[in-house]
Design an enzyme around this catalytic site. Structure first.
Site, PDB file in Angstrom:
ATOM      1  N   HIS A   1      39.285  48.008  39.512  1.00  0.00           N
ATOM      2  CA  HIS A   1      38.512  49.337  39.375  1.00  0.00           C
ATOM      3  C   HIS A   1      39.305  50.250  37.602  1.00  0.00           C
ATOM      4  O   HIS A   1      40.257  50.329  37.967  1.00  0.00           O
ATOM      5  CB  HIS A   1      38.937  50.458  40.837  1.00  0.00           C
ATOM      6  CG  HIS A   1      37.820  49.280  41.810  1.00  0.00           C
ATOM      7  ND1 HIS A   1      37.004  49.154  42.396  1.00  0.00           N
ATOM      8  CD2 HIS A   1      38.785  48.921  43.145  1.00  0.00           C
ATOM      9  CE1 HIS A   1      36.935  48.794  43.193  1.00  0.00           C
ATOM     10  NE2 HIS A   1      37.714  48.679  44.033  1.00  0.00           N
TER      11      HIS A   1
ATOM     12  N   ASP B   1      42.362  44.340  42.560  1.00  0.00           N
ATOM     13  CA  ASP B   1      42.247  46.312  42.747  1.00  0.00           C
ATOM     14  C   ASP B   1      43.642  46.054  42.380  1.00  0.00           C
ATOM     15  O   ASP B   1      43.962  47.467  42.507  1.00  0.00           O
ATOM     16  CB  ASP B   1      41.843  45.798  45.127  1.00  0.00           C
ATOM     17  CG  ASP B   1      41.554  46.227  44.903  1.00  0.00           C
ATOM     18  OD1 ASP B   1      39.846  46.390  44.175  1.00  0.00           O
ATOM     19  OD2 ASP B   1      40.461  45.508  46.392  1.00  0.00           O
TER      20      ASP B   1
ATOM     21  N   HIS C   1      34.491  53.921  51.936  1.00  0.00           N
ATOM     22  CA  HIS C   1      34.541  53.862  53.373  1.00  0.00           C
ATOM     23  C   HIS C   1      35.718  54.077  53.737  1.00  0.00           C
ATOM     24  O   HIS C   1      37.079  54.429  54.043  1.00  0.00           O
ATOM     25  CB  HIS C   1      35.069  52.513  53.920  1.00  0.00           C
ATOM     26  CG  HIS C   1      36.344  51.623  53.079  1.00  0.00           C
ATOM     27  ND1 HIS C   1      37.695  52.500  52.529  1.00  0.00           N
ATOM     28  CD2 HIS C   1      36.066  50.294  52.461  1.00  0.00           C
ATOM     29  CE1 HIS C   1      38.565  51.355  52.054  1.00  0.00           C
ATOM     30  NE2 HIS C   1      37.331  50.078  51.669  1.00  0.00           N
TER      31      HIS C   1
ATOM     32  N   TYR D   1      44.755  55.974  44.905  1.00  0.00           N
ATOM     33  CA  TYR D   1      44.238  54.700  44.815  1.00  0.00           C
ATOM     34  C   TYR D   1      45.880  53.384  45.964  1.00  0.00           C
ATOM     35  O   TYR D   1      45.290  53.200  46.430  1.00  0.00           O
ATOM     36  CB  TYR D   1      43.886  53.229  43.847  1.00  0.00           C
ATOM     37  CG  TYR D   1      43.006  52.728  44.486  1.00  0.00           C
ATOM     38  CD1 TYR D   1      41.460  52.505  44.164  1.00  0.00           C
ATOM     39  CD2 TYR D   1      44.319  51.020  44.519  1.00  0.00           C
ATOM     40  CE1 TYR D   1      41.408  50.890  44.766  1.00  0.00           C
ATOM     41  CE2 TYR D   1      43.055  50.193  44.722  1.00  0.00           C
ATOM     42  CZ  TYR D   1      42.154  49.855  44.487  1.00  0.00           C
ATOM     43  OH  TYR D   1      40.959  48.829  45.380  1.00  0.00           O
TER      44      TYR D   1
ATOM     45  N   HIS E   1      45.146  43.529  48.808  1.00  0.00           N
ATOM     46  CA  HIS E   1      45.689  44.274  49.911  1.00  0.00           C
ATOM     47  C   HIS E   1      44.709  43.905  50.951  1.00  0.00           C
ATOM     48  O   HIS E   1      44.854  43.807  51.894  1.00  0.00           O
ATOM     49  CB  HIS E   1      45.700  45.506  49.902  1.00  0.00           C
ATOM     50  CG  HIS E   1      43.772  45.733  49.879  1.00  0.00           C
ATOM     51  ND1 HIS E   1      42.883  46.091  50.446  1.00  0.00           N
ATOM     52  CD2 HIS E   1      42.357  45.037  48.639  1.00  0.00           C
ATOM     53  CE1 HIS E   1      42.185  46.587  50.237  1.00  0.00           C
ATOM     54  NE2 HIS E   1      41.504  46.194  49.582  1.00  0.00           N
TER      55      HIS E   1
ATOM     56  N   ASP F   1      32.522  45.174  47.860  1.00  0.00           N
ATOM     57  CA  ASP F   1      32.929  45.953  46.021  1.00  0.00           C
ATOM     58  C   ASP F   1      32.674  44.886  45.493  1.00  0.00           C
ATOM     59  O   ASP F   1      31.767  45.224  44.121  1.00  0.00           O
ATOM     60  CB  ASP F   1      33.689  46.972  46.103  1.00  0.00           C
ATOM     61  CG  ASP F   1      34.821  46.532  46.715  1.00  0.00           C
ATOM     62  OD1 ASP F   1      35.558  45.992  47.708  1.00  0.00           O
ATOM     63  OD2 ASP F   1      35.955  47.403  45.756  1.00  0.00           O
TER      64      ASP F   1
ATOM     65  N   HIS G   1      38.523  38.128  44.570  1.00  0.00           N
ATOM     66  CA  HIS G   1      38.460  39.410  46.514  1.00  0.00           C
ATOM     67  C   HIS G   1      37.137  39.440  46.379  1.00  0.00           C
ATOM     68  O   HIS G   1      36.716  39.680  45.883  1.00  0.00           O
ATOM     69  CB  HIS G   1      39.381  40.163  45.670  1.00  0.00           C
ATOM     70  CG  HIS G   1      39.470  41.193  46.903  1.00  0.00           C
ATOM     71  ND1 HIS G   1      39.397  41.026  48.044  1.00  0.00           N
ATOM     72  CD2 HIS G   1      39.264  42.883  47.088  1.00  0.00           C
ATOM     73  CE1 HIS G   1      39.738  42.422  48.989  1.00  0.00           C
ATOM     74  NE2 HIS G   1      39.846  43.117  48.455  1.00  0.00           N
TER      75      HIS G   1
ATOM     76  N   GLU H   1      36.331  41.395  49.057  1.00  0.00           N
ATOM     77  CA  GLU H   1      36.203  42.285  49.434  1.00  0.00           C
ATOM     78  C   GLU H   1      34.144  42.818  48.752  1.00  0.00           C
ATOM     79  O   GLU H   1      34.595  42.776  47.942  1.00  0.00           O
ATOM     80  CB  GLU H   1      36.767  43.864  49.421  1.00  0.00           C
ATOM     81  CG  GLU H   1      36.306  44.524  50.844  1.00  0.00           C
ATOM     82  CD  GLU H   1      37.677  45.649  50.867  1.00  0.00           C
ATOM     83  OE1 GLU H   1      38.337  45.622  49.900  1.00  0.00           O
ATOM     84  OE2 GLU H   1      37.354  46.374  51.853  1.00  0.00           O
TER      85      GLU H   1
HETATM   86 FE1  FEO Z   1      39.514  45.275  48.284  1.00  0.00          FE
HETATM   87 FE2  FEO Z   1      37.533  46.845  45.743  1.00  0.00          FE
HETATM   88  O1  FEO Z   1      38.238  45.732  47.006  1.00  0.00           O
END
Ligand code: FEO
Length: 396
Positions: free
Chosen positions: A221, A162, A23, A190, A143, A81, A77, A79
């Protein structure tokens, strides 16, 4: 390949070597979606993967589980991903989704969850798997509103979603298997691009977690921190306050190189012993790497040529992006050039005021057509002043 990160705890994630645009975050080194499987009397997966990779995810889970069933999916989380693969994972396994209240609301916004079973948790709640017990810590706005850490006290592992992550594709799973400077650089990039607006919340989380014994931080990640836990926690303590280093950055974009000449003169003035100086052509360097350097720069000069009575498009993109990331405590000034029009340096000044920079000049440093010798001398002088200020700020 499955990696057993501790006895009966497996990495079952996916490494996306080809990913380059997350993104608009330019991921030069690809992306890793981490997911962890804990085998016990009850089996739990921590974090999912992005939707296209759920087939691979399921194969790894089944390989590790054999004939055993998956009981829980811990969704730290929502999100996509990390949650994109969860609908297929639930459909295949029937596992209960464990998350906080805000996460459930977000999952409902993305997916049809009408047939899912949930276990809603909050800070202090525990989930016994057998010999091992998970503990949960809500970390709102690190976040997203739903952010949650999962802690495994028996093994001293913090699953930090994250937090402490890096966009970094590697066949290595641990921080001591890659060059530390590379892992730290990707963690900084990041943080700057994803977490920077939420420094106050990060500080609170670091404070709340300071007494937890931690031997391993397993983010969603990048590499797992096991040999450099203290270093990455210390870095987060600095980054969450945008703590300045003795570092000066000069951001610029130019049309006919007048602004380039000014930027180079500022650079020459700033270069001195003990000060790191970065000269960043925003159109060529790109927003992702530019904001990584903004995070720890004490002083920042920002310059643009005038185009259509405003700034260059790449500079508008960089400053709009940076403004959204809400850097704090920055010192600097605007500069730039114009010919028959005006507007470039003036618009930069407005951006810096909006970001509450401590401005070193009341007006931008400007040149008309080509910069004169006097203008270039003033640029050098301002560079030297920035270096001096950066040394003072870093020493505080
Ligand atoms: Fe906030 Fe890796 O997603």
């Amino acid at each position: 390949m499955l990696t057993e990160i501790k006895n009966n705890i497996y990495w079952v994630g996916y490494v996306d070597w080809a990913m380059r645009d997350f993104h608009s975050y330019i991921t030069d080194k690809g992306v890793t979606y981490n997911s962890y499987l804990i085998k016990d009397e009850k089996n739990a997966v921590i974090d999912g993967v992005k939707a296209p990779y759920v087939g691979d995810h399921l194969r790894k889970i089944k390989k590790a589980l054999g004939d055993c069933k998956l009981d829980y999916i811990i969704c730290n989380h929502a999100e996509p991903d990390h949650s994109g693969g969860i609908p297929a994972l639930v459909a295949e396994t029937g596992a209960t989704v464990v998350c906080d209240e805000k996460c459930q609301v977000i999952l409902e916004g993305y997916y049809d969850i009408s047939s899912w079973s949930f276990l809603i948790v909050k800070t202090g709640d525990e989930l016994k798997l057998g010999a091992r017990t998970l503990q949960f810590i809500e970390t709102p706005m690190v976040h997203w509103p739903d952010s949650l850490f999962t802690y495994l006290p028996s093994d001293k592992i913090l699953f930090s979603m994250d937090g402490f992550g890096q966009h970094y594709a590697t066949s290595s799973r641990f921080d001591d298997q890659v060059p530390l400077c590379e892992a730290m650089a990707e963690a900084r990039t990041y943080y700057a691009n994803i977490v920077m607006p939420y420094g106050k919340q990060v500080k609170k989380v670091l404070e709340a977690a300071k007494d937890l014994p931690i031997e391993m931080i397993a983010p969603s990640h990048g590499v797992i921190w096991r040999s450099h836990v203290a270093e990455i926690v210390e870095a987060y303590q600095q980054w969450c306050e945008c703590k300045p280093k003795a570092k000066v950055s000069i951001l610029y974009d130019s049309m006919w190189e007048s602004t380039t000449e000014m930027a180079r003169a500022i650079y020459e003035g700033a270069c001195c012993d003990g000060v790191e100086v970065k000269l960043l052509h925003v159109r060529r360097v790109g927003n992702t790497r530019v904001v990584a350097d903004m995070l720890d720069s004490a002083c920042i000069a920002v310059g643009s040529a005038t185009l259509n009575q405003s700034i260059m498009p790449a500079m508008a993109s960089a400053l709009t992006y940076l403004r959204g990331l809400r850097p704090v405590g920055k010192v600097g000034f605007a500069f730039g050039s114009s010919g028959w029009g005006r507007g470039g340096p003036e618009d930069i000044q407005k951006y810096l005021e909006e970001m509450k920079f401590e401005l070193m000049r009341d007006e931008p440093l400007k040149s008309k057509w080509r910069p004169t010798r006097e203008v270039l001398e003033e640029c050098e002088k301002m560079g030297a002043l920035m270096a001096q200020k950066a040394l003072e700020l870093a020493a505080k």
